[in-house]
Write an enzyme that holds these catalytic residues in place. Structure first.
Site, mmCIF file in Angstrom:
data_model
loop_
_atom_site.group_PDB
_atom_site.id
_atom_site.type_symbol
_atom_site.label_atom_id
_atom_site.label_comp_id
_atom_site.label_asym_id
_atom_site.label_seq_id
_atom_site.Cartn_x
_atom_site.Cartn_y
_atom_site.Cartn_z
ATOM 1 N N CYS A 142 0.841 -1.205 0.000
ATOM 2 C CA CYS A 142 0.000 0.000 0.000
ATOM 3 C C CYS A 142 0.873 1.250 0.000
ATOM 4 O O CYS A 142 0.582 2.225 -0.698
ATOM 5 C CB CYS A 142 -0.950 -0.016 1.188
ATOM 6 S SG CYS A 142 -2.106 1.376 1.192
ATOM 7 N N GLU A 212 -4.100 -4.785 -4.113
ATOM 8 C CA GLU A 212 -4.072 -3.407 -4.608
ATOM 9 C C GLU A 212 -4.707 -3.322 -5.998
ATOM 10 O O GLU A 212 -5.487 -2.416 -6.275
ATOM 11 C CB GLU A 212 -2.637 -2.867 -4.640
ATOM 12 C CG GLU A 212 -2.068 -2.528 -3.277
ATOM 13 C CD GLU A 212 -2.803 -1.395 -2.603
ATOM 14 O OE1 GLU A 212 -3.240 -0.455 -3.298
ATOM 15 O OE2 GLU A 212 -2.966 -1.445 -1.377
#
Length: 227
Positions: A142, A212
């Protein structure tokens, strides 16, 4: 090897394992739509709402990782980053929400979508039940992927000021410095790991990198629970 990482470093080897995933992220229509301005407002609004839900649990995951950190300096760093999630990133969303026709009440009543729930549950499980290295590897994509996405999209730019504001926040020097701090810890911890611990951490890194991609995709599809 990624330019952010030193040759033969643990982070360089980690990044190499997700190169195909990162390429797929940059090619996703959510991101290409951000830069050419074609992304549906409703898809971006869905993404922002889900991202606020995500960040609330990401901050908790960072706090847990920090509690397991090997040094007090590392604990302080992750605690600071957890606070910055609230101060900086949610501040950005508070600016964007009105422009997208959302307010805090509407946001809080928006159900947490399946991918958001799955991703945050995975992060919290890895942080709670795993070693420091496992938790670090789980939260790292992230940080790192957003910084690299921000840099790539900054070069492209966007005709939509709302999308450009989002790009600027992740492509700026301040966020890059935050990521560099985490990569420093990563490359200090990596060489201390045995083969089994290395493999466990690497597996988390690869999974959350895929999450993601899934998170951008879920925003693009305006994902809802199927039942």
């Amino acid at each position: 090897m990624h330019p952010d990482a030193h040759p033969q470093s643990w982070s360089a080897r980690l990044w190499e394992s997700i190169e195909p995933t990162f390429t797929a992220i940059l090619e996703h229509p959510f991101l290409t739509g951000l830069t050419d301005g074609s992304l549906d407002d409703a898809a971006f609004a869905h993404y922002v709402a889900q991202d606020v839900h995500y960040l609330r649990d990401y901050a908790r995951a960072l706090a847990i990782v920090g509690a397991k950190a090997p040094t007090l300096a590392d604990t302080a760093m992750f605690s600071r980053h957890a606070a910055e999630v609230f101060d900086v990133e949610l501040g950005l969303h508070n600016e964007l929400l009105p422009e997208l026709g959302l307010d805090v009440e509407a946001l809080n009543s928006t159900p947490v979508a399946p991918t958001t729930r799955a991703y945050t549950s995975y992060l919290l499980a890895a942080a709670y039940s795993g070693t420091f290295a496992e938790g670090l590897a789980a939260v790292l994509p992230c940080y790192w992927i957003y910084a690299r996405v921000g840099t790539a999209l900054l070069e492209r730019g966007s005709p939509d000021r709302r999308y450009q504001r989002w790009i600027d926040s992740y492509g700026g020097d301040e966020f890059a410095a935050t990521v560099a701090e985490v990569l420093g810890v990563t490359d200090r911890v990596g060489p201390t790991l045995g083969e089994e611990d290395d493999a466990a951490a690497r597996a988390h890194f690869e999974v959350t990198a895929k999450y993601e991609w899934m998170f951008f995709d879920a925003g693009y599809r305006r994902e809802q629970w199927p039942i």
